[in-house]
Design a protein around this motif. Structure first.
Motif, PDB file in Angstrom:
ATOM      1  N   HIS A  91     -12.312  13.797 -15.985  1.00 24.36           N
ATOM      2  CA  HIS A  91     -12.187  12.345 -15.829  1.00 24.36           C
ATOM      3  C   HIS A  91     -12.520  11.983 -14.391  1.00 24.36           C
ATOM      4  N   VAL A  92     -13.637  11.313 -14.190  1.00 23.62           N
ATOM      5  CA  VAL A  92     -14.079  10.886 -12.863  1.00 23.62           C
ATOM      6  C   VAL A  92     -14.209   9.370 -12.850  1.00 23.62           C
ATOM      7  N   LYS A 105     -24.306  17.494 -14.898  1.00 22.95           N
ATOM      8  CA  LYS A 105     -25.391  16.911 -14.101  1.00 22.95           C
ATOM      9  C   LYS A 105     -25.401  15.382 -14.141  1.00 22.95           C
ATOM     10  N   ILE A 106     -24.771  14.784 -15.137  1.00 22.61           N
ATOM     11  CA  ILE A 106     -24.850  13.326 -15.279  1.00 22.61           C
ATOM     12  C   ILE A 106     -23.664  12.608 -14.650  1.00 22.61           C
ATOM     13  N   ILE A 107     -22.645  13.337 -14.217  1.00 21.97           N
ATOM     14  CA  ILE A 107     -21.437  12.694 -13.696  1.00 21.97           C
ATOM     15  C   ILE A 107     -21.752  11.877 -12.451  1.00 21.97           C
ATOM     16  N   GLY A 108     -22.432  12.487 -11.479  1.00 24.55           N
ATOM     17  CA  GLY A 108     -22.761  11.779 -10.244  1.00 24.55           C
ATOM     18  C   GLY A 108     -23.587  10.520 -10.474  1.00 24.55           C
ATOM     19  N   PRO A 109     -24.731  10.622 -11.174  1.00 25.79           N
ATOM     20  CA  PRO A 109     -25.550   9.427 -11.402  1.00 25.79           C
ATOM     21  C   PRO A 109     -24.843   8.319 -12.164  1.00 25.79           C
ATOM     22  N   SER A 124     -23.788  -2.286 -10.483  1.00 25.70           N
ATOM     23  CA  SER A 124     -23.435  -2.962 -11.735  1.00 25.70           C
ATOM     24  C   SER A 124     -23.588  -2.039 -12.945  1.00 25.70           C
ATOM     25  N   ASP A 125     -24.217  -0.877 -12.750  1.00 27.29           N
ATOM     26  CA  ASP A 125     -24.386   0.098 -13.831  1.00 27.29           C
ATOM     27  C   ASP A 125     -23.391   1.245 -13.750  1.00 27.29           C
ATOM     28  N   ALA A 126     -22.328   1.112 -12.978  1.00 30.11           N
ATOM     29  CA  ALA A 126     -21.396   2.219 -12.770  1.00 30.11           C
ATOM     30  C   ALA A 126     -20.499   2.441 -13.989  1.00 30.11           C
ATOM     31  N   PHE A 127     -20.148   3.710 -14.189  1.00 29.65           N
ATOM     32  CA  PHE A 127     -19.250   4.110 -15.269  1.00 29.65           C
ATOM     33  C   PHE A 127     -18.100   4.943 -14.713  1.00 29.65           C
ATOM     34  N   ASP A 128     -16.940   4.822 -15.327  1.00 30.65           N
ATOM     35  CA  ASP A 128     -15.926   5.874 -15.277  1.00 30.65           C
ATOM     36  C   ASP A 128     -16.308   6.850 -16.387  1.00 30.65           C
ATOM     37  N   VAL A 129     -16.320   8.145 -16.085  1.00 28.19           N
ATOM     38  CA  VAL A 129     -16.818   9.126 -17.052  1.00 28.19           C
ATOM     39  C   VAL A 129     -15.694  10.039 -17.515  1.00 28.19           C
ATOM     40  N   ILE A 130     -15.538  10.148 -18.815  1.00 31.01           N
ATOM     41  CA  ILE A 130     -14.556  11.028 -19.449  1.00 31.01           C
ATOM     42  C   ILE A 130     -15.322  11.987 -20.347  1.00 31.01           C
TER      43      ILE A 130
END
Length: 435
Positions: free
Chosen positions: A127-128, A153-157, A169-175
């Motif tokens: 969870h980032v 590899k996709i967490i940072g982008p 405006s395209d940011a996500f919290d990633v789980i």
């Protein structure tokens, strides 16, 4: 087995979260740690997690690799008999002489990892949180033979788009959860953990994390689970994105399964997709075996090279691409990428437990599931089949995004993270405004 440090003692929690924060830079992530105090009252505990594989387990792996007994060379000059002996030897050599699991372990521990119990089973997840305001919560589900390794590899982008050519405006919290029986999640001890139940568990997870809105994404089994999240359509769900759509009309799917001639009246695009399906179904025996006799695959728990070759032979395009990478060609996956994933399966002894998902599943894998929520579809050229727009529009009546990509295959996030993240951003952009 890996040591799971999941104490809820405050001192240990601060130490583990501090270690995760210091390692975020390793993946190019400028992110905030999850603030679980914001979760709904009465939530089940969320425990910090780190991977620390005992050296004895790695010694055992080295011993087994050193004592591998290989078969003779195949009697054909192509891939029609499976993983060629040449590729197997290259995998074995790289694993023995060039590969370092500790690097993969460090990459996993560089992001915040957690364990929580849902429906009686421990579920592991990454969870980032993004540092950007109004980041959209996104739960991403892997497939087989995959793991959380696919999505690192996709967490940072996704969480820090401004550092990777995108907009705040395209940011996500990633789980990113590990499927039951996969990786660091618990192994079900009773039947019933099919895609529908996993989808329900993922909804519970997102609620437990305190999210009042979220989106979901998946490929392979992750696509089926994500479709089922869409079918269940909790009020918090804004929409889903899939890179392996469940969109094949039943009459098309049934005919291609038995290798019948293409039905009349198909467009050139649809006929090409039909031919791809016929070809795939001729080489899907791994799924038949896992779907009927997963416990027979005991060799996957005993021989690391047996596990590796079984996992490599998922589909023709992926196998050939991986073989080229071990030949030294610059491909979507490097030899280390491949062995990070295989070694995770080996160290967690999840070759058989992961296979049981095929036995549990009662859904038609590629068929439409009745998803009515907004859906974004990305079509990669080396996926198991190319989804024509007409099929996608029929399967997903609320289709908000459809795009064909120039490169990439079944493991899209892992192989082509740039294309993948751009698609996820584009696919959910309209839903941010609607939400």
């Amino acid at each position: 087995m890996p040591v799971i440090k999941s104490d809820v003692i405050d001192e240990d929690r601060r130490r583990l979260l501090g270690a995760a924060a210091s390692g975020l830079a390793a993946l190019g992530i400028a992110s905030l740690l999850p603030a679980y105090s914001r979760a709904a009252p009465g939530s089940v505990a969320i425990r910090p997690f780190q991977v620390n594989v005992p050296e004895a387990d790695l010694d055992d792996l080295r011993y087994r690799l050193a004592h591998t007994r290989l078969p003779e060379k195949e009697t054909v000059g192509d891939f029609t008999q499976g993983v060629p002996l040449k590729t197997t030897k290259q995998v074995l050599d790289h694993w023995q002489n060039k590969y370092d699991w500790r690097k993969a372990e460090a990459r996993i521990n560089a992001v915040p990892n957690f364990i929580t119990e849902i429906d009686g089973l421990d579920i592991h997840f990454i969870h980032v949180r993004s540092r950007h305001e109004n980041a959209l919560p996104l739960i991403v589900t892997h497939g087989w033979p995959g793991s959380i390794i696919e999505q690192l590899k996709i967490i940072g982008p996704l969480t820090d788009p401004t550092a990777h050519g995108g907009s705040a405006s395209d940011a996500f919290d990633v789980i990113i959860p590990s499927l039951p029986g996969y990786g660091f999640s618990g192994k079900p001890e009773a039947t019933g953990w099919g895609p529908e139940r996993i989808a329900t568990a993922w909804i519970t997870l997102m609620r437990r994390l305190g999210y009042t809105q979220f989106v979901a994404q998946g490929g392979d089994w992750g696509a089926v689970v994500t479709d089922m999240i869409g079918v269940q359509a909790p009020p918090e769900l804004l929409g889903i994105h899939t890179n392996m759509p469940g969109a094949i009309p039943n009459e098309i799917n049934n005919g291609s399964f038995v290798g019948a001639p293409a039905p009349a009246g198909l467009s050139d695009e649809e006929e090409s997709s039909y031919d791809q399906l016929v070809s795939f179904y001729k080489n899907v025996y791994y799924a038949f075996l896992m779907g009927t006799r997963p416990q027979t695959l005991t060799g996957l728990s005993d021989s690391p090279i047996a596990l590796a070759t079984y996992m490599l032979d998922h589909d023709r395009a992926s196998l050939e691409m991986i073989a080229r990478s071990f030949d030294g060609h610059d491909e979507g996956l490097s030899p280390d990428d491949v062995l990070d994933n295989v070694t995770l399966f080996w160290l967690t002894n999840t070759g058989v437990s992961s296979a049981r998902l095929y036995w549990e599943n009662k859904l038609a894998f590629f068929a439409p599931k009745g998803v009515k929520v907004p859906v974004a579809v990305s079509v990669f050229p080396d996926e198991l089949y190319q989804t024509p727009r007409a099929w996608a529009e029929k399967a997903y009546p609320n289709l908000v995004h459809y795009n064909k990509l120039p490169k990439g295959g079944h493991f899209a996030a892992w192989e082509q993270p740039k294309f993948f993240t751009e698609e996820v951003r584009a696919g959910f952009r309209s839903l941010r405004k609607a939400g």
